[in-house]
Design a protein around this motif. Structure first.
Motif, PDB file in Angstrom:
ATOM      1  N   ARG A   1       5.976   7.324  -1.085  1.00  0.00           N
ATOM      2  CA  ARG A   1       5.504   7.203   0.304  1.00  0.00           C
ATOM      3  C   ARG A   1       4.589   5.996   0.435  1.00  0.00           C
ATOM      4  O   ARG A   1       3.786   5.717  -0.433  1.00  0.00           O
ATOM      5  N   CYS A   2       4.749   5.298   1.551  1.00  0.00           N
ATOM      6  CA  CYS A   2       4.053   4.026   1.741  1.00  0.00           C
ATOM      7  C   CYS A   2       3.230   4.050   3.018  1.00  0.00           C
ATOM      8  O   CYS A   2       3.365   4.952   3.835  1.00  0.00           O
ATOM      9  N   GLU A   3       2.404   3.006   3.181  1.00  0.00           N
ATOM     10  CA  GLU A   3       1.499   2.981   4.331  1.00  0.00           C
ATOM     11  C   GLU A   3       2.135   2.393   5.588  1.00  0.00           C
ATOM     12  O   GLU A   3       2.088   2.991   6.650  1.00  0.00           O
ATOM     13  N   SER A   4       2.754   1.215   5.476  1.00  0.00           N
ATOM     14  CA  SER A   4       3.253   0.534   6.678  1.00  0.00           C
ATOM     15  C   SER A   4       4.619   1.063   7.089  1.00  0.00           C
ATOM     16  O   SER A   4       4.937   1.124   8.270  1.00  0.00           O
ATOM     17  N   VAL A   5       5.435   1.397   6.117  1.00  0.00           N
ATOM     18  CA  VAL A   5       6.724   2.042   6.360  1.00  0.00           C
ATOM     19  C   VAL A   5       6.609   3.434   5.743  1.00  0.00           C
ATOM     20  O   VAL A   5       5.764   3.651   4.874  1.00  0.00           O
TER      21      VAL A   5
ATOM     22  N   TRP B   1      13.449  -3.756   7.546  1.00  0.00           N
ATOM     23  CA  TRP B   1      12.869  -2.675   8.343  1.00  0.00           C
ATOM     24  C   TRP B   1      12.731  -3.199   9.765  1.00  0.00           C
ATOM     25  O   TRP B   1      12.153  -4.268   9.984  1.00  0.00           O
ATOM     26  N   LEU B   2      13.281  -2.460  10.712  1.00  0.00           N
ATOM     27  CA  LEU B   2      13.202  -2.873  12.113  1.00  0.00           C
ATOM     28  C   LEU B   2      12.389  -1.855  12.885  1.00  0.00           C
ATOM     29  O   LEU B   2      12.472  -0.647  12.626  1.00  0.00           O
ATOM     30  N   ARG B   3      11.598  -2.352  13.832  1.00  0.00           N
ATOM     31  CA  ARG B   3      10.863  -1.424  14.692  1.00  0.00           C
ATOM     32  C   ARG B   3      11.769  -1.041  15.859  1.00  0.00           C
ATOM     33  O   ARG B   3      11.973  -1.825  16.767  1.00  0.00           O
TER      34      ARG B   3
ATOM     35  N   PRO C   1       9.328   2.231  12.398  1.00  0.00           N
ATOM     36  CA  PRO C   1      10.145   1.400  11.498  1.00  0.00           C
ATOM     37  C   PRO C   1      11.370   2.176  11.000  1.00  0.00           C
ATOM     38  O   PRO C   1      11.255   3.303  10.535  1.00  0.00           O
TER      39      PRO C   1
ATOM     40  N   TYR D   1      13.965  -3.135  -7.412  1.00  0.00           N
ATOM     41  CA  TYR D   1      14.068  -4.208  -6.419  1.00  0.00           C
ATOM     42  C   TYR D   1      14.251  -5.571  -7.081  1.00  0.00           C
ATOM     43  O   TYR D   1      13.839  -5.791  -8.205  1.00  0.00           O
TER      44      TYR D   1
ATOM     45  N   ASN E   1       9.761   4.439   0.384  1.00  0.00           N
ATOM     46  CA  ASN E   1      10.575   3.481  -0.349  1.00  0.00           C
ATOM     47  C   ASN E   1      11.337   4.277  -1.409  1.00  0.00           C
ATOM     48  O   ASN E   1      10.970   5.418  -1.717  1.00  0.00           O
TER      49      ASN E   1
ATOM     50  N   GLU F   1      17.333  -7.759  -2.893  1.00  0.00           N
ATOM     51  CA  GLU F   1      17.360  -6.317  -2.625  1.00  0.00           C
ATOM     52  C   GLU F   1      15.911  -5.839  -2.614  1.00  0.00           C
ATOM     53  O   GLU F   1      15.422  -5.235  -3.563  1.00  0.00           O
ATOM     54  N   PRO F   2      15.199  -6.171  -1.513  1.00  0.00           N
ATOM     55  CA  PRO F   2      13.733  -6.062  -1.528  1.00  0.00           C
ATOM     56  C   PRO F   2      13.177  -4.636  -1.525  1.00  0.00           C
ATOM     57  O   PRO F   2      12.037  -4.443  -1.930  1.00  0.00           O
ATOM     58  N   PHE F   3      13.932  -3.667  -1.049  1.00  0.00           N
ATOM     59  CA  PHE F   3      13.422  -2.300  -0.999  1.00  0.00           C
ATOM     60  C   PHE F   3      14.569  -1.310  -0.795  1.00  0.00           C
ATOM     61  O   PHE F   3      15.720  -1.721  -0.598  1.00  0.00           O
TER      62      PHE F   3
ATOM     63  N   GLY G   1      12.499 -10.028  -1.851  1.00  0.00           N
ATOM     64  CA  GLY G   1      12.153  -9.045  -2.864  1.00  0.00           C
ATOM     65  C   GLY G   1      11.547  -9.688  -4.103  1.00  0.00           C
ATOM     66  O   GLY G   1      11.485 -10.911  -4.211  1.00  0.00           O
TER      67      GLY G   1
ATOM     68  N   SER H   1       9.950  -6.123 -11.087  1.00  0.00           N
ATOM     69  CA  SER H   1       9.258  -4.968 -10.523  1.00  0.00           C
ATOM     70  C   SER H   1       9.361  -3.826 -11.525  1.00  0.00           C
ATOM     71  O   SER H   1       9.773  -4.028 -12.665  1.00  0.00           O
TER      72      SER H   1
ATOM     73  N   ARG I   1       0.825  -1.212   0.000  1.00  0.00           N
ATOM     74  CA  ARG I   1       0.000   0.000   0.000  1.00  0.00           C
ATOM     75  C   ARG I   1       0.854   1.254   0.000  1.00  0.00           C
ATOM     76  O   ARG I   1       1.894   1.314   0.643  1.00  0.00           O
ATOM     77  N   LYS I   2       0.348   2.238  -0.731  1.00  0.00           N
ATOM     78  CA  LYS I   2       1.072   3.498  -0.840  1.00  0.00           C
ATOM     79  C   LYS I   2       0.192   4.655  -0.396  1.00  0.00           C
ATOM     80  O   LYS I   2      -0.958   4.463  -0.031  1.00  0.00           O
ATOM     81  N   ILE I   3       0.766   5.861  -0.471  1.00  0.00           N
ATOM     82  CA  ILE I   3       0.056   7.025   0.051  1.00  0.00           C
ATOM     83  C   ILE I   3      -0.716   7.773  -1.038  1.00  0.00           C
ATOM     84  O   ILE I   3      -1.903   8.011  -0.912  1.00  0.00           O
TER      85      ILE I   3
END
Lengths: 317, 324
Positions: free
Chosen positions: B114-118, B177-179, B184, B147, B121, B151-153, A139, A143, A111-113
């Motif tokens: 811009r992302c929701e959970s983090v 990503w670490l909390r 995060p 990616y 990116n 190299e996921p993000f 990953g 993509s 999900r994005k903003i």
């Protein structure tokens, strides 16, 4: 092509599904096993913020596709990690037998903003006939790239002549079509090849012509070779108004090719259309063609993108 | 020991007497040597939006070649627009690395979404200029390096070089990503890729620089030069926590390699510390090393990750290149 509809064969609300999922059985795709046909689909749970997350599950059918044997009770894949491409669900999943293992080409969502979400194609591998899959890295395999800037999704992989072929879709734009609605996306079907199923070379072009207009959305290609001709089914719809207005909703499209390079679109030859009433009267989408014991089947979803399950048709001619 | 003598602050948009689109920040300097000037590309930001969030754009200043502390020109507007709706660089272009190649100038940059959970990116984009670096255009709406399974993000901090006919890109890739403290925070490491055309890249798939602060060390800004038969990398590193302060902020590290693949880290060879007071008293990071008129310089950003601008240092002697 002429198909005989066998009706809806799976309703998710009639079964206890893993991961607290209650509705949706989207994009059914088959893995033919020795004693059964395993049909994977994506089903949904509501997460802690009230949004849907898609999970992969499967239903096992007898090889004649007449009766359901059982439904998966455990998750097929663990959820994607924090910040990863498939953190907010997998939909759809395409499976391919590859020697002792089963390859799964997943579409992961995050999900994005500004726009609601983005998608990429991942790879997961099973060593237990598709009961569980482990990711090939956190990953994605494919993509966004220079000319395919977002929404790389809906992989369908098949081997032809020692080469792995992938048909998939990529996004071309996000656009606001009306004042009041959030932006909608446009996506097209593309093709890539690989010597090993892992490293892919993309053609970098749309391979199926538009029928509606330049903003036509094309999704979920599936390809089968029959009598020396390659047949592709996919679904297509208008870019906006497709949720409410049945005439703008997904329909099944068809194209054929003799060389896997050049495709001739001819939806009038699809041999299947929406029903006059019932579960697939307002929409038809997410087709998947497979062969079993000399018969060719078409799995697909109907109204509301598969919220109420999936159905089956068999090829007559 | 690479002993750097600080020459002072070069540029901070907040010091500008005339109005500018630049409100704060001058980050990740990268140079092009001109006939009578040295152009420094960097990233700057207008005032934050109503949501308190910043957008970052690519900018430049021209320094007098004879006196690098003298600014001749400040870029009037960003040289590259932000990406379209839903694309990888919709919310920012930072950092940037530029290179001249035949008739054009290429800018490799990290694009932000811009992302929701983090919170965000990033992926690496490419834009080119055919008007001497005044304006740049994207090669496509998507990234040139994105990616992949390992190299996921968070592909960022690109540094572009061309050695012979081969293009080399050093960059960072997110690991996880670490909390930490509820929020995060990403861990990222320095990696590299090479290419025949600078567009289609072969990733080498290897973390190049051994950790000094443990597995949660974050590494950035891999700035590579070739001298005396060796490749030399100056880079930045920090711990995952408390990095906005003097104690935990980015420091400059150093590594060398005979082949660009195997790198030997030896931070003890860099001697450039924090100043007692002033704009670079809390942080010295994002090094960019370049040579002009027989001298070797380092541009670097100061406090607040370049919120306070960037400055210049000169290498006191040159014997280090051979000793490293």
């Amino acid at each position: 092509m002429r198909w005989r509809k066998l009706g809806k064969i799976f309703d998710p609300t009639e079964h206890a599904l893993p991961s607290r999922c209650v509705e949706f059985a989207q994009s059914p795709q088959a893995l033919v096993l020795e004693d059964r046909v395993r049909v994977y689909f994506s089903t949904r749970e509501r997460d802690c913020v009230g949004k849907f997350v898609s999970h992969v599950a499967f239903a096992d059918f007898e090889r004649d596709m007449r009766s359901l044997i059982g439904v998966s009770t455990e998750p097929v894949m663990v959820p994607g990690g924090l910040g990863c491409f498939d953190e907010h669900g997998i939909f759809p999943i395409n499976v391919l037998r590859d020697g002792d293992r089963v390859l799964a080409y997943t579409t992961g969502w995050n999900r994005k903003i500004s726009v609601s979400a983005d998608a990429s194609i991942g790879l997961a591998i099973s060593h237990d006939d598709g009961l569980t899959f482990q990711r090939h890295g956190a990953g994605p395999l494919l993509s966004a790239s220079l000319k395919e800037p977002f929404l790389v999704a809906d992989a369908f992989v098949a081997r032809h002549g020692g080469v792995y072929h992938m048909w998939y879709i990529f996004g071309t734009k996000w656009q606001k079509f009306t004042e009041t609605e959030p932006p909608d996306r446009v996506y097209k079907i593309a093709h890539a090849t690989s010597p090993d199923g892992v490293n892919w070379k993309r053609d970098g072009r749309q391979i199926i012509g538009d029928r509606l207009d330049a903003d036509e959305c094309q999704a979920l290609p599936t390809v089968i070779a029959l009598n020396g001709v390659y047949h592709m089914y996919f679904c297509y719809r208008h870019a906006y108004g497709f949720r409410q207005d049945s005439s703008r909703a997904y329909r099944l499209g068809y194209a054929s090719s003799t060389d896997l390079e050049n495709w001739v679109r001819d939806d009038s030859s699809a041999g299947i259309d929406v029903s006059a009433d019932g579960w697939d009267a307002r929409m038809q989408c997410y087709p998947h063609v497979f062969e079993c014991d000399g018969k060719v089947y078409l799995l697909y979803n109907g109204n509301e993108f598969g919220r109420h399950g999936f159905g089956l048709a068999v090829l007559e001619a | 020991m690479f002993r750097w003598k600080k020459l002072g602050k070069v540029f901070d948009p907040q010091d500008l007497k005339t109005g500018s689109w630049m409100h704060e920040f001058a980050q990740s300097p990268s140079t092009l040597i001109g006939e009578d000037h040295v152009r420094v590309y960097f990233c700057s930001r207008p005032a934050p939006g109503p949501d308190g969030q910043y957008l970052s754009y690519i900018s430049f200043i021209d320094l007098e070649r004879d006196n690098l502390l003298n600014i001749r020109r400040v870029c009037e507007q960003p040289v590259l627009s932000l990406g379209k709706y839903g694309t990888f660089d919709e919310f920012g272009t930072y950092p940037v690395s530029v290179i001249r190649d035949r008739g054009e100038i290429r800018a490799y940059y990290a694009g932000w979404t811009r992302c929701e959970s983090v919170p965000f990116n990033a992926a690496i984009g490419l834009a080119t200029s055919r008007d001497g670096g005044e304006t740049f255009r994207r090669l496509g709406d998507g990234p040139v390096l994105s990616y992949s399974p390992d190299e996921p993000f968070l592909l960022g901090s690109p540094r572009i070089r061309k050695f012979g006919e081969r293009w080399h890109l050093w960059y960072v890739a997110g690991k996880e990503w670490l909390r930490t403290d509820g929020k995060p925070e990403p861990v990222y490491k320095i990696r590299s890729a090479s290419s025949d055309d600078g567009v289609n890249w072969l990733k080498h798939g290897k973390d190049l620089i051994a950790d000094k602060l443990g597995p949660h060390e974050c590494q950035a800004c891999p700035d590579v030069s070739y001298r005396n038969g060796q490749y030399h990398m100056f880079f930045s590193y920090r711990d995952i926590r408390n990095y906005k302060s003097r104690e935990g902020g980015y420091r400059i590290g150093y590594a060398s390699s005979p082949d660009m693949i195997d790198w030997k880290r030896n931070d003890d060879l860099v001697d450039i510390g924090l100043s007692e007071t002033g704009w670079d008293s809390e942080m010295v990071n994002y090094p960019h090393v370049f040579e002009v008129d027989g001298a070797t310089y380092m541009l670097y950003q100061g406090n607040g990750m370049g919120r306070a601008g960037f400055g210049l240092a000169v290498l006191d002697s040159s014997e280090e290149w051979g000793l490293a």
